[in-house]
Write a protein that holds these residues in place. Structure first.
Motif, PDB file in Angstrom:
ATOM      1  N   HIS A 222     -33.345 -74.630  -2.472  1.00  0.00           N
ATOM      2  CA  HIS A 222     -33.243 -75.863  -2.512  1.00  0.00           C
ATOM      3  C   HIS A 222     -33.875 -76.367  -4.099  1.00  0.00           C
ATOM      4  CE1 HIS A 222     -38.243 -75.029  -4.006  1.00  0.00           C
ATOM      5  NE2 HIS A 222     -37.861 -73.692  -4.047  1.00  0.00           N
ATOM      6  N   GLU A 276     -44.352 -84.176  -5.197  1.00  0.00           N
ATOM      7  CA  GLU A 276     -44.483 -83.304  -3.720  1.00  0.00           C
ATOM      8  C   GLU A 276     -43.054 -82.300  -3.581  1.00  0.00           C
ATOM      9  OE1 GLU A 276     -46.143 -85.797  -1.325  1.00  0.00           O
ATOM     10  OE2 GLU A 276     -47.739 -85.818  -1.802  1.00  0.00           O
ATOM     11  N   ARG A 278     -41.894 -78.565  -1.325  1.00  0.00           N
ATOM     12  CA  ARG A 278     -41.981 -77.682  -0.400  1.00  0.00           C
ATOM     13  C   ARG A 278     -40.562 -76.066  -1.311  1.00  0.00           C
ATOM     14  NH1 ARG A 278     -43.266 -78.578   5.390  1.00  0.00           N
ATOM     15  NH2 ARG A 278     -42.882 -76.909   5.315  1.00  0.00           N
ATOM     16  N   HIS A 282     -39.581 -75.947  -8.541  1.00  0.00           N
ATOM     17  CA  HIS A 282     -39.860 -77.513  -8.487  1.00  0.00           C
ATOM     18  C   HIS A 282     -39.100 -78.184  -9.820  1.00  0.00           C
ATOM     19  CE1 HIS A 282     -38.413 -81.513  -6.095  1.00  0.00           C
ATOM     20  NE2 HIS A 282     -39.397 -81.624  -7.431  1.00  0.00           N
ATOM     21  N   ASP A 348     -46.409 -73.176   4.429  1.00  0.00           N
ATOM     22  CA  ASP A 348     -46.852 -74.217   3.620  1.00  0.00           C
ATOM     23  C   ASP A 348     -45.701 -74.381   1.767  1.00  0.00           C
ATOM     24  OD1 ASP A 348     -48.744 -74.774   5.129  1.00  0.00           O
ATOM     25  OD2 ASP A 348     -51.007 -74.036   3.685  1.00  0.00           O
ATOM     26  N   TYR A 349     -44.879 -73.304   2.263  1.00  0.00           N
ATOM     27  CA  TYR A 349     -43.979 -73.226   1.311  1.00  0.00           C
ATOM     28  C   TYR A 349     -42.907 -73.045   1.696  1.00  0.00           C
ATOM     29  CZ  TYR A 349     -48.894 -71.956  -0.648  1.00  0.00           C
ATOM     30  OH  TYR A 349     -49.877 -72.632  -1.164  1.00  0.00           O
ATOM     31  N   PRO A 351     -39.024 -74.568   2.266  1.00  0.00           N
ATOM     32  CA  PRO A 351     -38.221 -75.181   2.058  1.00  0.00           C
ATOM     33  C   PRO A 351     -37.952 -76.808   2.702  1.00  0.00           C
ATOM     34  CG  PRO A 351     -36.906 -73.641   1.893  1.00  0.00           C
ATOM     35  CD  PRO A 351     -38.510 -73.189   2.233  1.00  0.00           C
ATOM     36  N   VAL A 353     -38.322 -79.047   6.307  1.00  0.00           N
ATOM     37  CA  VAL A 353     -39.839 -79.684   6.983  1.00  0.00           C
ATOM     38  C   VAL A 353     -39.180 -79.406   8.239  1.00  0.00           C
ATOM     39  CG1 VAL A 353     -40.898 -81.520   7.713  1.00  0.00           C
ATOM     40  CG2 VAL A 353     -40.587 -81.163   5.181  1.00  0.00           C
ATOM     41  N   GLU A 359     -42.126 -75.357  13.440  1.00  0.00           N
ATOM     42  CA  GLU A 359     -43.033 -74.904  12.723  1.00  0.00           C
ATOM     43  C   GLU A 359     -44.582 -73.435  12.741  1.00  0.00           C
ATOM     44  OE1 GLU A 359     -45.369 -77.339   9.439  1.00  0.00           O
ATOM     45  OE2 GLU A 359     -43.582 -77.559   8.717  1.00  0.00           O
TER      46      GLU A 359
END
Length: 533
Positions: A222, A276, A278, A282, A348-349, A351, A353, A359
């Motif tokens: 990612h 922002e 995930r 990054h 929460d982590y 990658p 959505v 989820e």
């Protein structure tokens, strides 16, 4: 020859004679321009061919590194005029000599840090002693290399295009240094490994290399890809620091071209810090699928789709990673690592959505896999390190290797597990943890002057094994053309029946399942996100 002279297409170069740590002599040529300096109106532009020069150019001094933020001081270092390469060769050609395999090194650093020409960090000594020609180079990074505004003057992937230009230079000139232009192996670590895989995919890179080694990186992880719209949004955030709102691409481009280098680099780095995302890591300004326009794209379609359809260069391919890549989070995200270890909220982590119902289901599955499944260490946060190993590295690397193997053979997969004196990331950053961390095998392949601990006999043996595997692959396309007292195991390529993997530790061994429950999850998730609808 104390001052060797080589005549390349653009002019004459004066190098020097150097010696490895074992007193093996070789020839060094540094700071060779492979493209026109990308300055002024060429900032962000597709790289242009290098200009010729008159007389003899001095190629004995280190070149500029590309402009970036120094991780330790926070200051901007380097320069925009940085598109240079180094060539190191065991011997210069004669009329009767055979040309040697070429190993073309692509540096890492998340596409925003690092350089390939600092011999204190990436010395050629170890590989030179295996009778190969080494090329190292710099390419534009950060906003200068990966701003994507959908126009010809900032199409995106400029840093990857720089790499293509360096490969073209190799094709034109490497025979003058004793290298074989028909036997070029590209190899890289971290973002360099991701770059290697991108070159498999890009039509611009076709025919410029013949073998590929991706270490701890993939086009699918990612952090090595970003959506072009997200890059535009990130870019538009930069002028708001000074109270300006600019959304038009052409206006943004003009604004960025007018900024001094230091200011542009600092502002873009701050923008990345507030972005922002995930996952564990990054970097913001990284490769992307380009918009169509009146230029030939480096990448015009999703890397997953290209891999799944088999639309990539069919060359021998080696790929792999270290066993505990997630130890990188000890450096880059210790608070995140601690939070996951305490709260155990994996989603929460993650990658990708998903919708809330998906989820919830995935969170339950993640807890089952990482809390109840196979534990590879006794660390209290070992499950969190495994998770970030998969999220940031192994999930994408394994998925890509599996897709490539469906259309191409051979594909060799490895897992580096050895913990010794030359483990690059751990030793440089004094990470007092068990196991091999991100990019640790790099210290056994390229000489880093800061790694000065005395080597044990096992360290020396593991290093000799790695150098032999890598250079065998560069020479023959097969890392184990034979087995002997050093290379004790035949490295089997991935087959349709299973994911054969070479475990590189104090001894070599093959295994035929690589964390099956963990990898089953990522194969499914990549297919869900990027597969044909």
């Amino acid at each position: 020859m104390s001052e060797p002279i080589v005549h390349v297409n653009e002019g004459k170069l004066k190098g020097n004679v150097a010696t490895t740590v074992k007193d093996v002599q070789y020839y060094s040529f540094k700071g060779i321009p492979y493209a026109k300096p990308p300055v002024g109106e060429l900032r962000f532009a597709i790289p242009q061919p290098p200009e010729s020069w008159k007389g003899v150019r001095d190629a004995t001094k280190d070149c500029n590194i590309c402009a970036q933020v120094d991780k330790l001081t926070g200051n901007v270092v380097g320069d925009e005029d940085c598109l240079y390469l180094n060539v190191y060769t065991p011997k210069l050609p004669t009329s009767s000599s055979e040309l040697l395999p070429v190993m073309f090194f692509i540096h890492g650093g998340g596409f925003i840090f690092g350089n390939g020409t600092d011999t204190a960090k990436h010395g050629p000594d170890f590989l030179i002693e295996k009778d190969v020609v080494i090329v190292s180079f710099n390419f534009r990074i950060g906003i200068l290399g990966f701003l994507a505004l959908g126009c010809k003057d900032a199409p995106g992937n400029m840093g990857l295009r720089d790499q293509v230009m360096a490969l073209k230079w190799v094709q034109r000139n490497i025979s003058k240094f004793g290298g074989d232009p028909n036997n070029v192996t590209i190899f890289g670590i971290s973002a360099g490994g991701s770059s290697v895989e991108y070159h498999l995919l890009s039509p611009l890179s076709r025919g410029l290399f013949h073998k590929a080694i991706a270490q701890s990186g993939s086009s699918l992880v990612h952090w090595a890809q970003n959506d072009k719209d997200k890059i535009k949004t990130l870019a538009a955030r930069i002028p708001t620091v000074k109270g300006k709102v600019i959304t038009d691409s052409e206006e943004l481009l003009k604004y960025f071209k007018d900024l001094p280098t230091n200011e542009l680099i600092k502002l873009s780095f701050k923008a990345i810090q507030t972005d922002e995302f995930r996952g564990g890591i990054h970097f913001g300004f990284v490769p992307t699928v380009e918009e169509s326009g009146d230029w030939e794209p480096f990448l015009g379609e999703s890397s997953y789709q290209l891999l799944a359809k088999g639309e990539f260069a069919k060359v021998p391919f080696m790929t792999g990673l270290s066993e505990r890549e997630g130890l990188l989070m000890v450096l880059l995200g210790p608070q995140v690592l601690d939070k996951l270890a305490k709260e155990k909220k994996f989603i929460d982590y993650f990658p990708f959505v998903l919708d809330p119902v998906e989820e919830t289901k995935l969170e339950s599955r993640l807890k089952s896999i990482y809390l109840e499944g196979e534990q590879t260490s006794k660390d209290v946060d070992g499950f969190a390190i495994n998770y970030f190993t998969d999220v940031d590295f192994l999930g994408g690397i394994y998925t890509a290797a599996t897709l490539i193997a469906k259309h191409n053979s051979p594909v060799y997969l490895y897992e580096f597990c050895y913990d010794g004196a030359l483990n690059y990331l751990k030793k440089l950053n004094q990470i007092d943890r068990v196991g091999a961390a991100h990019a640790d095998e790099g210290g056994y392949i390229l000489r880093c002057e800061a790694l000065k601990d005395a080597l044990s006999d096992t360290d020396k043996r593991v290093q000799e094994v790695l150098l032999t595997l890598w250079t065998n692959f560069a020479r023959y396309g097969n890392p184990t053309p034979k087995t002997d007292n050093l290379i004790t195991t035949n490295w089997e390529p991935i087959a349709e029946t299973g994911a054969a993997c070479l475990v590189i530790d104090k001894d070599l061994s093959m295994k035929y399942e690589l964390y099956p429950e963990r990898m089953k999850l990522f194969l499914e998730m990549y297919e869900k996100k990027f597969g044909c609808k």
